[in-house]
Motif scaffolding. Structure first.
Motif: not given
Length: 210
Positions: A23-42
């Motif tokens: 599940l490495a790819a799924e776990k990495l995806a989850s981490e990336i999404l958790d670190h991204l700014p919410n609803f940002s136009t950046r």
């Protein structure tokens, strides 16, 4: 899918994922999404650091090349085998990226060295990646967050160790990381699905419109 907490190691708010985990790819995806700014136009920009002149240091440009072959909008990717970002051109490339993208949220990707038991691990966390630190080079820090792959053991003749890292390991790690980034792009809410944000003048706080 939230695969955090007990599913992989976390230290100092940096997640460590074994690239051989099913599940490495799924776990990495989850981490990336958790670190991204919410609803940002950046704009979200991946900067893949390294060179194909060193096996261990080719992790970054390998990931960049694999990502070029995928549909990962709205992400932007820089640093590939064909056009790498390394010590010689890093300042110019970073300036170019910041000129092309207004206030980008940058995710720095690089290979690194670590303890023997950690070789093959992928690390994800806040803050920049520090390219060149393992081989005593002074280079600019890169990123609002980082993804690093531990490709070999640190502590002795680091430059030689990087040069003699097994390509098989580096390629497997690159594929896992690229797959995780692709998976996160598929889960990222599209702009048209974002809630409408209003600004309350009395409380001076943002509110979600119904």
């Amino acid at each position: 899918m939230n695969l955090k907490n007990h599913f992989f190691e976390r230290k100092n708010n940096v997640a460590k994922i074994n690239h051989e985990d099913d599940l490495a790819a799924e776990k990495l995806a989850s981490e990336i999404l958790d670190h991204l700014p919410n609803f940002s136009t950046r704009p979200i920009v991946f900067v893949c650091i390294g060179t194909d002149r060193s096996t261990g240091d080719s992790l970054g440009p390998l990931i960049g090349t694999l990502l070029q072959e995928k549909e990962i909008a709205p992400y932007h990717v820089y640093g590939t085998l064909d056009d790498p970002i390394h010590a010689v051109n890093m300042d110019a490339k970073l300036a170019e990226i910041k000129q092309k993208h207004f206030n980008p949220f940058i995710i720095g990707i690089d290979a690194c060295l670590g303890r023997l038991k950690s070789v093959g691990s992928i690390q994800v966390g806040d803050g920049p990646v520090k390219p060149g630190a393992g081989v005593n080079k002074e280079l600019p820090e890169v990123g609002n967050m980082h993804i690093t792959g531990i490709v070999n053991v640190s502590g002795f003749m680091e430059f030689f160790v990087l040069q003699n890292t097994r390509l098989n390991l580096v390629l497997k790690m690159a594929k896992t990381i690229a797959n995780g980034i692709f998976e996160s792009s598929q889960q990222l809410p599209k702009k048209q699905d974002w809630p409408k944000i209003n600004w309350d003048l009395e409380t001076e706080q943002p509110t979600v419109a119904e």
